[in-house]
Design a protein around this motif. Structure first.
Motif, PDB file in Angstrom:
ATOM      1  N   HIS A 185       0.941  -1.296   0.045  1.00 27.81           N
ATOM      2  CA  HIS A 185       0.081  -0.116  -0.101  1.00 27.81           C
ATOM      3  C   HIS A 185       0.875   1.369   0.135  1.00 27.81           C
ATOM      4  N   GLU A 186       2.186   1.185   0.336  1.00 28.64           N
ATOM      5  CA  GLU A 186       3.126   2.418   0.303  1.00 28.64           C
ATOM      6  C   GLU A 186       3.652   2.536  -1.338  1.00 28.64           C
ATOM      7  N   ILE A 187       3.559   1.442  -2.154  1.00 30.37           N
ATOM      8  CA  ILE A 187       4.331   1.478  -3.514  1.00 30.37           C
ATOM      9  C   ILE A 187       3.311   1.974  -4.280  1.00 30.37           C
ATOM     10  N   ALA A 188       3.476   3.575  -4.757  1.00 28.30           N
ATOM     11  CA  ALA A 188       2.782   3.878  -5.769  1.00 28.30           C
ATOM     12  C   ALA A 188       2.844   3.912  -7.207  1.00 28.30           C
ATOM     13  N   ARG A 200      13.396   1.665  -9.731  1.00 27.48           N
ATOM     14  CA  ARG A 200      12.975   2.422  -8.474  1.00 27.48           C
ATOM     15  C   ARG A 200      11.444   1.929  -8.059  1.00 27.48           C
ATOM     16  N   LEU A 201      10.962   1.730  -6.964  1.00 22.92           N
ATOM     17  CA  LEU A 201       9.674   1.595  -6.366  1.00 22.92           C
ATOM     18  C   LEU A 201       9.556   3.086  -5.566  1.00 22.92           C
ATOM     19  N   LEU A 202       8.445   3.888  -5.948  1.00 23.77           N
ATOM     20  CA  LEU A 202       8.460   5.228  -5.408  1.00 23.77           C
ATOM     21  C   LEU A 202       7.035   5.210  -4.672  1.00 23.77           C
ATOM     22  N   ASP A 203       7.158   6.206  -3.594  1.00 23.22           N
ATOM     23  CA  ASP A 203       5.690   6.154  -2.819  1.00 23.22           C
ATOM     24  C   ASP A 203       4.834   7.449  -3.453  1.00 23.22           C
ATOM     25  N   GLU A 204       3.891   7.921  -2.930  1.00 19.38           N
ATOM     26  CA  GLU A 204       2.859   8.625  -3.669  1.00 19.38           C
ATOM     27  C   GLU A 204       3.595  10.230  -3.641  1.00 19.38           C
ATOM     28  N   ILE A 231      -0.039  -3.058  -8.165  1.00 14.37           N
ATOM     29  CA  ILE A 231      -0.325  -1.762  -7.754  1.00 14.37           C
ATOM     30  C   ILE A 231      -1.655  -1.284  -8.582  1.00 14.37           C
ATOM     31  N   GLU A 232      -1.760  -1.427  -9.647  1.00  8.13           N
ATOM     32  CA  GLU A 232      -3.127  -1.433 -10.389  1.00  8.13           C
ATOM     33  C   GLU A 232      -4.395  -2.171  -9.417  1.00  8.13           C
ATOM     34  N   SER A 233      -4.200  -3.242  -9.370  1.00  6.77           N
ATOM     35  CA  SER A 233      -5.195  -3.893  -8.670  1.00  6.77           C
ATOM     36  C   SER A 233      -5.590  -3.151  -7.330  1.00  6.77           C
ATOM     37  N   ARG A 234      -4.774  -2.917  -6.625  1.00  3.01           N
ATOM     38  CA  ARG A 234      -4.904  -2.353  -5.506  1.00  3.01           C
ATOM     39  C   ARG A 234      -5.430  -0.696  -5.632  1.00  3.01           C
ATOM     40  N   HIS A 235      -5.060   0.036  -6.508  1.00  3.27           N
ATOM     41  CA  HIS A 235      -5.418   1.330  -6.746  1.00  3.27           C
ATOM     42  C   HIS A 235      -6.955   1.222  -7.278  1.00  3.27           C
ATOM     43  N   TYR A 236      -7.218   0.242  -8.345  1.00  2.00           N
ATOM     44  CA  TYR A 236      -8.575   0.277  -8.634  1.00  2.00           C
ATOM     45  C   TYR A 236      -9.690  -0.599  -7.941  1.00  2.00           C
ATOM     46  N   GLY A 237      -9.090  -1.084  -6.937  1.00  6.65           N
ATOM     47  CA  GLY A 237     -10.050  -1.977  -6.163  1.00  6.65           C
ATOM     48  C   GLY A 237     -10.321  -3.230  -6.782  1.00  6.65           C
TER      49      GLY A 237
END
Length: 247
Positions: A185-188, A200-204, A231-237
């Protein structure tokens, strides 16, 4: 053959002692033929690769045995550079797992450039869905990486196949190392540095949570695809990815 035929033709059924020059030439030709035969056998490829729809067949010339490695079973792809070439990846090695030997695809193997591209594409096509289903089932997927020092050593020819790799996991929880977890949830986003080669893995806020050189990460393309999918699965629920640490 020329070494044997020459004195016979010159002597025409007579004694070879009467034709010393022909005998010397014949001996030289015989030794040259023997040397070429030994050189040909020494330079004979020990490994021959054949590309198929579902994987690669490895033919070992010495043992006359074949080994089929499906794309779906290629856990590690190692892209690397050798020599002083700038920006050019001229080598790829693949293996089933950390316990299996590496198989190299270098520029001295036929159309190596096309073969390397086909192997990367095949791993994404065949292994990608399997690893995604594993993540959806709550399992972790093992990845490996090497240090920058080891990567440079490999490029300069100072490191062999026994190069040490560190394992880590991509799981529904995030990216997990020994004693460290970067929560999903911290990886944007995932950033690929086109010039520096960094991944790189970036935050928001655009801050770096973790970084590695693209060529230091085995199966980097597969990692990027899976990471962005999570990331997309988490972002779009979209759901479907749960935590179940069975590994």
């Amino acid at each position: 053959m020329a070494g044997i035929a020459t004195p016979l033709l010159v002597a025409a059924g007579g004694s070879l002692a009467d034709h010393p020059l022909a005998t010397i030439i014949a001996a030289v030709l015989c030794f040259a033929g023997l040397g070429l035969a030994v050189a040909w056998k020494t330079l004979e490829p020990k490994v021959v690769l054949a590309l198929h729809d579902r994987g690669v067949v490895i033919h070992y010339s010495r043992t006359k045995q074949d080994d089929f490695v499906p794309f779906a079973h290629m856990a590690d792809l190692y892209l690397y550079r050798t020599g002083q070439q700038t920006g050019l990846v001229n080598g790829l090695a693949f293996r089933r797992d950390a316990e299996s030997p590496w198989v190299d695809v270098r520029d001295n193997l036929g159309d190596a450039f096309r073969l390397r591209g086909a192997i990367i594409e095949g791993q994404l096509r065949e292994r990608g869905p399997l690893t995604l289903r594993a993540l959806e089932a709550g399992e972790g997927v093992v990845f490996h990486m090497v240090s920058d020092d080891d990567r440079h050593a490999r490029r300069q020819g100072k490191a062999g196949q026994g190069i040490k790799a560190t394992a880590f996991y991509l799981s529904p929880l995030g990216v997990e190392f020994e004693g460290l977890t970067i929560p999903l949830h911290e990886i944007a986003s995932v950033d690929e540095g086109t010039t520096s080669g960094s991944l790189r893995l970036l935050d928001e806020r655009g801050q770096t949570l973790w970084g590695v050189h693209y060529l230091s990460l085995f199966s980097a393309d597969l990692f990027i695809v899976l990471m962005r999918t999570l990331i997309e699965s988490r972002h779009y629920g979209l759901g479907g990815v749960t935590s179940n640490k069975s590994y």
